[in-house]
Structures are given as C-alpha cells and as structure tokens.
Design a protein around this motif. Structure first.
Motif, short mmCIF file in Angstrom:
data_model
loop_
_atom_site.label_atom_id
_atom_site.label_comp_id
_atom_site.label_asym_id
_atom_site.label_seq_id
_atom_site.Cartn_x
_atom_site.Cartn_y
_atom_site.Cartn_z
N VAL A 87 0.82 -1.34 -0.15
CA VAL A 87 0.03 0.05 -0.10
C VAL A 87 0.80 1.16 -0.09
CG1 VAL A 87 -1.90 1.27 1.20
CG2 VAL A 87 -1.72 -1.18 1.23
N SER A 97 2.04 -8.98 1.02
CA SER A 97 2.27 -7.68 0.94
C SER A 97 3.31 -7.10 1.89
CB SER A 97 1.06 -7.12 1.00
OG SER A 97 0.77 -5.50 1.06
N GLU A 103 -8.50 -8.02 1.60
CA GLU A 103 -8.68 -6.73 2.06
C GLU A 103 -7.52 -5.87 2.25
OE1 GLU A 103 -10.70 -7.15 5.80
OE2 GLU A 103 -9.45 -8.24 6.77
N VAL A 104 -7.62 -4.42 2.18
CA VAL A 104 -6.57 -3.57 2.81
C VAL A 104 -7.10 -3.36 4.24
CG1 VAL A 104 -5.69 -1.30 2.27
CG2 VAL A 104 -6.14 -2.80 0.56
N THR A 163 -3.34 1.14 -4.14
CA THR A 163 -2.67 -0.56 -4.34
C THR A 163 -3.27 -0.86 -5.78
OG1 THR A 163 -2.51 -2.42 -3.04
CG2 THR A 163 -4.74 -1.57 -3.25
N CYS A 204 -5.89 -0.83 7.67
CA CYS A 204 -5.15 0.35 8.28
C CYS A 204 -4.91 0.19 9.86
CB CYS A 204 -5.77 1.64 8.06
SG CYS A 204 -4.80 3.13 8.89
N TYR A 230 -0.11 0.16 7.21
CA TYR A 230 -1.02 -0.35 6.27
C TYR A 230 -0.56 -1.70 5.53
CZ TYR A 230 -2.55 4.54 6.31
OH TYR A 230 -3.02 5.91 6.61
N THR A 231 -1.41 -2.54 5.09
CA THR A 231 -1.22 -3.79 4.37
C THR A 231 -2.35 -4.37 3.78
OG1 THR A 231 0.16 -5.81 4.85
CG2 THR A 231 -1.77 -5.27 6.46
N HIS A 232 -2.10 -5.22 3.04
CA HIS A 232 -2.90 -5.87 2.26
C HIS A 232 -2.92 -7.36 2.26
CE1 HIS A 232 -3.88 -5.44 -2.71
NE2 HIS A 232 -4.80 -6.28 -1.92
N THR A 244 -1.01 -13.62 2.75
CA THR A 244 -0.21 -12.13 2.30
C THR A 244 0.86 -12.24 1.83
OG1 THR A 244 -0.08 -9.88 2.97
CG2 THR A 244 0.12 -11.42 4.77
#
Length: 534
Positions: free
Chosen positions: A81, A508, A524-525, A90, A527, A518-520, A506
C-alpha cells in the motif's frame, strides 16, 4: 550498449555530492517532515524499507484491536500500500468467477482510497498482455506497489502495462509492452530516483524474444547470445514514460536491488546475476552500479560469483555488502568487492528460545536454499533474514561475524475473545493455510499453503524507528526490537494477526505513515492505528 537521452535536472540530481536523502529533499524545496509522513513506494521514503517513526506494535484484526479500518477487495492482490497525504493506493486482480480462471489472468485494477476511512475514491483498469497465476507464492500481476510523489501516481501491471494518473485519477500517460516469459518470482520493486523510475525489464521486446516459453531453456540459451534478450535496470522518465537510460551489465529478474549511498555521497545500487531457473544474464555475480549524474547505469565494479543466492533484497551500506553464497553469508567490501569474511549460517550457530537456555546447533537445510526469499533487511551492520526450514529469525553482524537465530512461533491462531487465549503453533510442518479470496475460492498456488518459511517470495520486512515489522504469508506478523538481544527472546516484542488463522494469506510488504501501518491481504486492505498505548 548504454542508452540515454539528454539529461534533465531532477529531484535527485548528483551534481553536488550528498550523503543522505535529507539533503536531497531540502535541495528540492520539499519539507522533509512532509515527505517522511508518506510512504511513496514499496521501499518507503528512503528507498531502503526503513524510516524513523513510531508504529503500532500490538494489534489484532480478529479482535478488531488497534484497527482503524478494513476495506474488502473484490479479488486477490499482492501490492504493498502506497500512502501520500490523505490517499492510499494499491492494485488487485480483476475478479475471476471460477477456480479454473486462476492460472490465466492478465488484467488488474488500480485503487485509490481515503487514508482516513478506507473509502474507495476511484479505480482504473490496467489490462496486460501475458498470462500469470493469481496469488502465486512467488508473485502475480499485482506484485509491484504503486509509486506516488504527491502530484501523480504510477501503477504497474507486470503482465505488460505502466500507467500514470494525477491524484484525481486523470490519465497522464500509458506505457504498454509485452514482457519476457513470466518468471513467477517477486522481481525488483520499481522506485524513484528523482524524476526517474527505476524498473527491471528486457531490453529488446521483439516478438521472437517475448514468445519464447518460460521453460524452453534451449531457445532461451540461443536467444541469450543477443544481449537484447537480457533484463536490465532501466531509467524511465516519470513524466513521460520514456526510457532515459539503461545499464549494460544485466540484472537477473530474481533480485530486488536496494538504493544506498557511497562514502563520497554517490547514489548507487547493487545488482545481481545468476540463480535458479537458468537465467540468461551472465556471468553470475554482482555489480555495484552508479546513479551519479551523467553516469547513471554505469559499472563501478563487478565481481563474478558462483553459487550466489539471488532471490533476495540486495541491501548494503557504505562499508559492507552481505551476500548468501552456499551455506555462508559472505561479507564484501563496498569499496572494492573484496571478500572480508565468511560466516556460516548453518553450522554451529547459536539458537535462542524464549524461556530456555541458548544452544549451539547445526540448522537443517534443503538443497541450496538457506533462507526464505526476500526477507533480508540490513539494520546498521546487523543483517536479518528468515530461515528456510524452521521458524527462525537470523542475524549476522557484518563487522564482527557473529551469527545467531531467534526461534519464533510458526503461526499465531488469534482468539476472538482475548489475547490470553491465543494459541501458537511452533512447528512449520503443522501449519496448513488455505488461501481464499473474498468469494471463498481457494485460489492459492499448490505448495504455497504453509507457514511462510521456505520456498516462496515473502513480503519484505520494514524498519520503523527501532522496530522491525516482519509478516509471513499466514498473516502472522512479528515485531522485533532491534536494540534488544536475542537471548531469552528479549527482542520479540509482539506477534500479531491480520485475520482468521488458516484463512488469511499475504505477500504484501507493510507501509508506514503518520504513526499508522497499512497492509494488504488476499481479501482486504487494512489500516492499523495505535489506540491503546501499545
């Protein structure tokens, strides 16, 4: 040959020698505090996966602890992200409707979201031209994070498109191309050097090269006689998408070069050649490459090396370049490439465990593989990485040659009730993680449903202040205090989750901005914001 166009003065120009990114941003008239509050690319504001700051250290998606927002994604994606101001960016794959479609996708979707709420502000379609798997454990079409400079944002479909938009989603330019046969590896993340985007791709994209099957080594070897078939670091004008220059020694697609600064202030990166799957760039080895004004892409020195582990983040500093070669971490001089010391990462190493005495052991390994791919990060002179065959965090001090491991829980099974009821799995052989998307389709590639240690290209760790944030594919995330020793597990601050155990997946890399993470994941994304003082 080196290809270049007339030089244009850029944000990271090197006419005056500099020693840090701080001076660069001040010269450009940018506020360092403003830039440091953003995460403009996968490798962060300093292009080395490290930033000053104070990130949340404890959270739980399962229990909604220290979670500011979660935005569901319609399909899987691996891109980190990117954050600038009140917007985050993203990419995800275009949704599939059946499991049969998972091995033949080409198109992705670019997302812009509100950093405060996670609301989707706009999306853009980025079609590609070469098929790839969704959620492969080495990469997919969304593997590259977007880039952003506060005025424009750049998205990448590794199946054959780069596109630039303004912050409101208005198209500025599009660059379409057909990539070489698709190695399913994480590959080099794009990053900024001033007004230039550094990107690894094949030099000559003619049909006779791009049509060669990935596993046809005979045709690859024949084509490789023409160096136009090799992959190189390219400097691409961020404002036009035009190629400004191309280095001439070649860079294998497995490695992820990392930017840093030499003792004289010259910016440079270390590139690698060699590794698995019959790469064509040769000879196997490394090159220290200049990014100085008028010398972009030129070799400072090169060193042939056999047995080099190239599926790596190529971190280095002004004194040392650490490389994994066979069973050793070999420490090279940045000045000359001379080997300064060799440290075994397998034989007679110290292993630390929480609540137990430290022991001397020999670590088992499988063939040439000794660490989990792309998990390296260099903090000062301490070189960290995840082991291949056990849930261990390794650390080599490049100056002293000391080598030690810290045993980690292989997986966290977070309780929905309380942290006190969390369950930890200690053996990677007992972890079975089923990669599913929002629709519940089991789209993960075969063999990439384990604990996240071993044969896959993992998310890269980041350093925020003194803390490493290290995710593995199951959504288990380790927080490590780099100022603490490994003895008795003192360095392990927390083990956190990104969702329900065995159903979260993940690759990411984390991002940090304004005290948030933040991650992905595949679904989902997320926060993460500190609301409880942890």
């Amino acid at each position: 040959m080196l290809y270049r166009v007339p030089y244009r003065k850029s944000l990271f120009s090197h006419g005056n020698k500099i020693t840090s990114f701080t001076k660069l941003f001040l010269l450009a008239g940018l506020s360092l505090s403003t830039f440091g509050q953003n995460w403009p690319q996968a490798s962060g504001p300093n292009a080395n996966y490290q930033v000053e700051g104070n990130a949340p250290k404890k959270w739980s998606v399962v229990r909604n602890e220290n979670i500011k927002w979660r935005t569901p994604m319609p399909e899987a994606g691996q891109a980190a992200v990117t954050v600038w101001g009140n917007k985050v960016f993203t990419t995800v794959h275009k949704p599939i409707n059946s499991i049969e479609e998972k091995t033949s996708v080409t198109d992705i979707i670019a997302y812009c979201m509100d950093a405060e709420t996670g609301e989707v502000l706009w999306t853009k379609d980025l079609p590609g031209s070469v098929i790839i798997d969704i959620a492969n454990g080495f990469s997919d079409a969304t593997v590259f994070a977007p880039l952003c400079d506060g005025e424009k944002v750049w998205f990448f479909n590794r199946c054959g498109r780069m596109a630039c938009y303004d912050m409101d989603g208005n198209e500025q330019w599009v660059r379409d191309f057909k990539p070489r046969y698709m190695h399913k590896n994480r590959q080099a993340e794009p990053f900024f050097v001033g007004d230039t985007i550094l990107y690894v791709e094949m030099a000559d994209k003619k049909e006779e090269f791009t049509s060669i099957p990935r596993k046809d080594n005979k045709k690859k070897a024949e084509a490789a006689k023409d160096k136009g078939f090799w992959t190189y670091v390219h400097g691409i004008d961020k404002n036009t998408g035009k190629v400004l220059w191309r280095e001439k020694t070649g860079t294998v697609v497995h490695c992820n070069p990392v930017l840093n600064t030499l003792k004289d202030g010259t910016q440079a990166l270390v590139q690698q050649r060699g590794g698995p799957h019959a790469p064509v760039e040769n000879p196997a080895g490394i090159t220290l490459m200049s990014l100085d004004e008028g010398k972009e892409g030129e070799e400072i020195w090169s060193k042939p090396i056999k047995g080099l582990f190239t599926m790596a983040n190529v971190h280095w500093n002004k004194d040392f370049i650490p490389l994994i070669i066979g069973t050793d971490c070999q420490v090279l001089s940045t000045d000359s490439g001379e080997i300064l010391r060799k440290v075994s990462i397998i034989d007679d190493v110290t292993v630390h465990r929480k609540g137990k005495e430290s022991t001397k052991e020999s670590i088992s390994s499988k063939g040439p593989r000794k660490l989990t791919y792309n998990t390296e990060i260099l903090v000062g002179n301490d070189y960290y990485f995840l082991s291949f065959s056990a849930p261990y965090l390794g650390k080599v001090n490049l100056e002293t040659g000391s080598m030690e491991y810290l045993e980690l829980p292989a997986q966290l099974i977070a309780s929905p009730k309380s942290a006190q009821e969390n369950v930890f799995i200690n053996s990677i052989k007992k972890v079975k993680n089923v990669p599913v998307n929002q629709k519940g389709l089991k789209i993960g590639a075969k063999g990439h449903d384990g604990a996240g240690f071993g044969h896959l290209c993992s998310a890269s760790p980041i350093l925020v202040g003194k803390h490493l944030i290290i995710p593995v594919v199951t959504g288990t995330v380790y927080v490590i205090d780099t100022t603490k020793g490994f003895n008795n597990g003192e360095a392990l601050v927390a083990v956190n989750d990104l969702g329900e155990a065995n159903k979260t997946w993940t690759l990411s890399t984390f991002s940090h901005s304004k005290g948030r993470l933040y991650t992905h994941t595949m679904k989902e994304v997320i926060c993460i914001e500190n609301n409880s003082g942890n």
